[in-house]
Design a protein around this motif. Structure first.
Motif, PDB file in Angstrom:
ATOM      1  N   LEU A 109       0.829  -1.201   0.000  1.00  0.00           N
ATOM      2  CA  LEU A 109       0.000   0.000   0.000  1.00  0.00           C
ATOM      3  C   LEU A 109       0.866   1.255   0.000  1.00  0.00           C
ATOM      4  N   ASN A 110       1.929   1.240   0.790  1.00  0.00           N
ATOM      5  CA  ASN A 110       2.843   2.381   0.812  1.00  0.00           C
ATOM      6  C   ASN A 110       3.577   2.542  -0.518  1.00  0.00           C
ATOM      7  N   ASN A 111       3.966   1.429  -1.149  1.00  0.00           N
ATOM      8  CA  ASN A 111       4.622   1.502  -2.459  1.00  0.00           C
ATOM      9  C   ASN A 111       3.706   2.123  -3.503  1.00  0.00           C
ATOM     10  N   ILE A 112       2.450   1.765  -3.480  1.00  0.00           N
ATOM     11  CA  ILE A 112       1.488   2.334  -4.430  1.00  0.00           C
ATOM     12  C   ILE A 112       1.362   3.828  -4.215  1.00  0.00           C
ATOM     13  N   ARG A 113       1.281   4.243  -2.956  1.00  0.00           N
ATOM     14  CA  ARG A 113       1.128   5.680  -2.670  1.00  0.00           C
ATOM     15  C   ARG A 113       2.391   6.462  -3.035  1.00  0.00           C
TER      16      ARG A 113
END
Length: 124
Positions: A109-113
């Motif tokens: 999720l952090n990588n996507i953001r």
């Protein structure tokens, strides 16, 4: 109607009702949007499938010919529930809704953001 047919209909209704109850409780009690998706998409879909199968068996025996409407409703729900859950999850990601710390895959999720923020900087 024979005893075994009535028993099958009752079992399908009870199993469907249990799954519907579990799915509804999960929808009301789970903490964030990502975990709440499991209630209506998994348990409730199985529950309504059990109820519709029981209805299909009853209507088929009651009318004397195969009841197609319940089968079509079941197929429609089984096809559209995962698509709706995917769209809700994508909307939650787009709106940057936070997940609870116990959620697995928070690094994804952090990588996507971060990728989304980098793309926004490149456009400026």
């Amino acid at each position: 109607m024979s005893f075994y047919t009535e028993l099958l209909i009752c079992v399908l209704l009870v199993i469907g009702g249990i799954f519907l109850l579990i799915g509804s409780i999960g929808l009301a009690r789970l903490p964030d949007v990502f975990t709440r998706l499991h209630g209506p998409t998994k348990a409730t879909t199985l529950g309504i499938t059990g109820v519709l199968l029981a209805s299909m068996i009853y209507q088929t025996l009651n009318q004397g010919h195969f009841s197609v409407s319940e089968l079509l409703i079941t197929l429609f729900l089984l096809i559209t529930a995962p698509v709706a859950a995917n769209m809700i999850a994508k909307t939650a990601l787009h709106r940057e809704n936070s997940a609870i710390p116990r959620t697995t895959g928070l690094s994804l999720l952090n990588n996507i953001r971060q990728r989304k923020a980098a793309d926004a900087k490149e456009e400026d």
